[in-house]
Design an enzyme around this catalytic site. Structure first.
Site, PDB file in Angstrom:
ATOM      1  N   LYS A   1     -10.552  -3.847  -3.449  1.00  0.00           N
ATOM      2  CA  LYS A   1     -11.361  -2.632  -3.558  1.00  0.00           C
ATOM      3  C   LYS A   1     -10.563  -1.489  -4.156  1.00  0.00           C
ATOM      4  O   LYS A   1     -11.123  -0.542  -4.690  1.00  0.00           O
ATOM      5  CB  LYS A   1     -11.818  -2.181  -2.172  1.00  0.00           C
ATOM      6  CG  LYS A   1     -12.813  -3.068  -1.511  1.00  0.00           C
ATOM      7  CD  LYS A   1     -13.016  -2.539  -0.090  1.00  0.00           C
ATOM      8  CE  LYS A   1     -13.766  -3.498   0.770  1.00  0.00           C
ATOM      9  NZ  LYS A   1     -13.429  -3.292   2.188  1.00  0.00           N
TER      10      LYS A   1
ATOM     11  N   LYS B   1       0.834  -1.214   0.000  1.00  0.00           N
ATOM     12  CA  LYS B   1       0.000   0.000   0.000  1.00  0.00           C
ATOM     13  C   LYS B   1       0.861   1.255   0.000  1.00  0.00           C
ATOM     14  O   LYS B   1       0.491   2.264  -0.604  1.00  0.00           O
ATOM     15  CB  LYS B   1      -0.963   0.005   1.182  1.00  0.00           C
ATOM     16  CG  LYS B   1      -2.069  -1.021   1.047  1.00  0.00           C
ATOM     17  CD  LYS B   1      -3.186  -0.801   2.056  1.00  0.00           C
ATOM     18  CE  LYS B   1      -4.319  -1.796   1.825  1.00  0.00           C
ATOM     19  NZ  LYS B   1      -5.366  -1.702   2.855  1.00  0.00           N
TER      20      LYS B   1
ATOM     21  N   LYS C   1      -4.841 -10.291  -6.395  1.00  0.00           N
ATOM     22  CA  LYS C   1      -6.104 -10.574  -5.708  1.00  0.00           C
ATOM     23  C   LYS C   1      -7.159  -9.518  -6.028  1.00  0.00           C
ATOM     24  O   LYS C   1      -6.805  -8.366  -6.307  1.00  0.00           O
ATOM     25  CB  LYS C   1      -5.874 -10.720  -4.196  1.00  0.00           C
ATOM     26  CG  LYS C   1      -5.615  -9.442  -3.488  1.00  0.00           C
ATOM     27  CD  LYS C   1      -5.695  -9.562  -1.971  1.00  0.00           C
ATOM     28  CE  LYS C   1      -5.554  -8.139  -1.451  1.00  0.00           C
ATOM     29  NZ  LYS C   1      -5.526  -7.944  -0.063  1.00  0.00           N
TER      30      LYS C   1
HETATM   31  P1  AMP Z   1     -10.772  -5.443   3.365  1.00  0.00           P
HETATM   32  O1  AMP Z   1     -11.466  -5.268   2.054  1.00  0.00           O
HETATM   33  O2  AMP Z   1      -9.305  -5.255   3.233  1.00  0.00           O
HETATM   34  O3  AMP Z   1     -11.374  -4.689   4.485  1.00  0.00           O
HETATM   35  O4  AMP Z   1     -10.937  -6.988   3.713  1.00  0.00           O
HETATM   36  C1  AMP Z   1     -11.976  -7.515   4.498  1.00  0.00           C
HETATM   37  C2  AMP Z   1     -11.928  -9.019   4.570  1.00  0.00           C
HETATM   38  O5  AMP Z   1     -12.052  -9.582   3.253  1.00  0.00           O
HETATM   39  C3  AMP Z   1     -10.620  -9.585   5.125  1.00  0.00           C
HETATM   40  O6  AMP Z   1     -10.909 -10.706   5.930  1.00  0.00           O
HETATM   41  C4  AMP Z   1      -9.849  -9.983   3.907  1.00  0.00           C
HETATM   42  O7  AMP Z   1      -8.934 -11.023   4.160  1.00  0.00           O
HETATM   43  C5  AMP Z   1     -10.964 -10.451   2.976  1.00  0.00           C
HETATM   44  N1  AMP Z   1     -10.582 -10.280   1.566  1.00  0.00           N
HETATM   45  C6  AMP Z   1     -10.290  -9.120   0.933  1.00  0.00           C
HETATM   46  N2  AMP Z   1      -9.996  -9.332  -0.368  1.00  0.00           N
HETATM   47  C7  AMP Z   1     -10.118 -10.681  -0.567  1.00  0.00           C
HETATM   48  C8  AMP Z   1      -9.962 -11.540  -1.717  1.00  0.00           C
HETATM   49  N3  AMP Z   1      -9.622 -11.060  -2.915  1.00  0.00           N
HETATM   50  N4  AMP Z   1     -10.174 -12.862  -1.540  1.00  0.00           N
HETATM   51  C9  AMP Z   1     -10.529 -13.371  -0.330  1.00  0.00           C
HETATM   52  N5  AMP Z   1     -10.698 -12.623   0.782  1.00  0.00           N
HETATM   53  C10 AMP Z   1     -10.504 -11.281   0.669  1.00  0.00           C
END
Ligand code: AMP
Ligand code: TRP
Length: 335
Positions: free
Chosen positions: A202, A113, A199
């Site tokens: 967002k 990041k 991956k």
């Molecule tokens: P965040 O969007 O960073 O707040 O992520 C929230 C949750 O979603 C966390 O538990 C991450 O590990 C999971 N997560 C985010 N992106 C992915 C992805 N591409 N595949 C699987 N899990 C994800």
């Protein structure tokens, strides 16, 4: 017997995508009855990102509504907003003063990041995993259901807990329990639709790289029709040269609740992408349809969500402030 305690959270940064759903929220829902659950919307984490400060309050409500739409039952689980409980930020400060700087500089997510933020890297971005450790340890969580990308942050959380226990606890009365990550076997790492090697995220500038939980059927059809594939014959799992193929088949497998053998057998009868994509589109749409319908209900019922979050704040506060008090006592603060 006392139920094990679970805590997890998602940042309210824009719309949640199927990676968030399959990697995290779906697993919260599945094990909801088995555990005592705390699910927070981690808005203090969201402001470490460069572009997410607009619509913070609205996105926080949307994210909480999506938890419920995905199947989190506020009667069973405590749903709350991180910034509503000041103990999170306060415990993070206490942790800051015992966490070595080089533990944070090694974090993969920080390095990735920070590269993207260029010259504008804020201290919060570096400190992000310390706040996450505070989220988890405040509730003495046993288990933390997250996607694969959060594994390193969980290890750091354990290291911080061990350090506090060593420095301020006693052998037979540790201050913190050591939490364990709960990472799903399938869906822990959903990949981008435009690049099977990165991956789904967002923060990817391209909206075509991900499927949002609130995307319309038309948007989903368009994204899948245009998503990256390859010119190989047949469809297969686990070929390292075909990451997109593995990703799309895996999505289909999880969302259709079939196993690998069933999907392989089904794919043998298909001529290729042209046959597979309509099936995938249909499967994604029928999985998201009930979530979208429930989301509309939750968002449109005046006062409901605010009531859920107020109750959540009350329940979570009782535990959070008790833990904070015991840490401050152990560290020697004047009561
Ligand atoms: P965040 O969007 O960073 O707040 O992520 C929230 C949750 O979603 C966390 O538990 C991450 O590990 C999971 N997560 C985010 N992106 C992915 C992805 N591409 N595949 C699987 N899990 C994800
Ligand atoms: N860091 C997590 C992510 O980006 C979000 C998060 C913050 C979290 N605090 C947490 C996840 C506590 C689990 C438990 O996905």
């Amino acid at each position: 017997m006392q139920k094990k305690r679970v805590l997890s959270g998602v940042q309210p940064t824009g719309n949640l995508h199927i990676g968030n759903y399959l990697g995290a929220i779906r697993n919260w829902v599945e094990s909801q009855a088995e555990y005592e659950n705390f699910f927070c919307v981690v808005d203090l984490h969201a402001i470490t990102g460069a572009n997410y400060r607009h619509e913070l309050a609205e996105n926080t409500r949307r994210t909480a509504a999506l938890y419920i739409a995905c199947g989190i039952d506020p009667e069973v689980s405590t749903v709350f907003v991180q910034s509503h409980i000041s103990a999170h930020a306060e415990l993070a400060w206490l942790f800051n003063c015992i966490t070595p700087l080089n533990w944070l500089e090694r974090m993969i997510q920080f390095k990735e990041k920070a590269l993207k933020q260029g010259e504008n890297v804020n201290v919060g971005l570096l400190d992000y995993p310390v706040l996450m450790a505070a989220d988890i340890l405040l509730y003495q969580a046993d288990l933390v259901p997250v996607g694969e990308d959060q594994k390193q942050h969980l290890e750091l959380t354990r290291d911080i807990a061990i350090r506090i226990n060593d420095q301020f606890g006693s052998k037979n009365q540790p201050i913190f329990k050591l939490p364990n990550p709960l990472i799903p076997k399938a869906g822990a790492r959903v990949m981008s639709l435009t690049d099977g090697n990165s991956k789904m995220s967002k923060s990817d500038p391209s909206d075509m790289s991900r499927i949002h939980l609130l995307d319309t059927p038309d948007a989903i059809a368009k994204k899948i029709k245009k998503c990256k594939t390859d010119a190989e014959r047949g469809l297969e799992f686990d070929n390292p040269n075909r990451p997109e193929c593995h990703n799309l088949l895996s999505l289909y497998m999880i969302l259709s609740a079939k196993n690998k053998e069933q999907v392989i057998a089904e794919c043998q009868n298909l001529r290729g992408w042209g046959d597979f994509k309509p099936i995938l589109i249909e499967t994604i749409n029928s999985s998201l349809q009930p979530i979208q319908a429930k989301y509309q209900e939750v968002i449109n019922e005046t006062g409901y969500l605010d009531q859920v979050l107020a109750t959540g704040k009350e329940k979570a506060s009782a535990i959070a402030f008790a833990t904070l008090r015991s840490v401050k006592d152990a560290m020697g603060f004047l009561a």
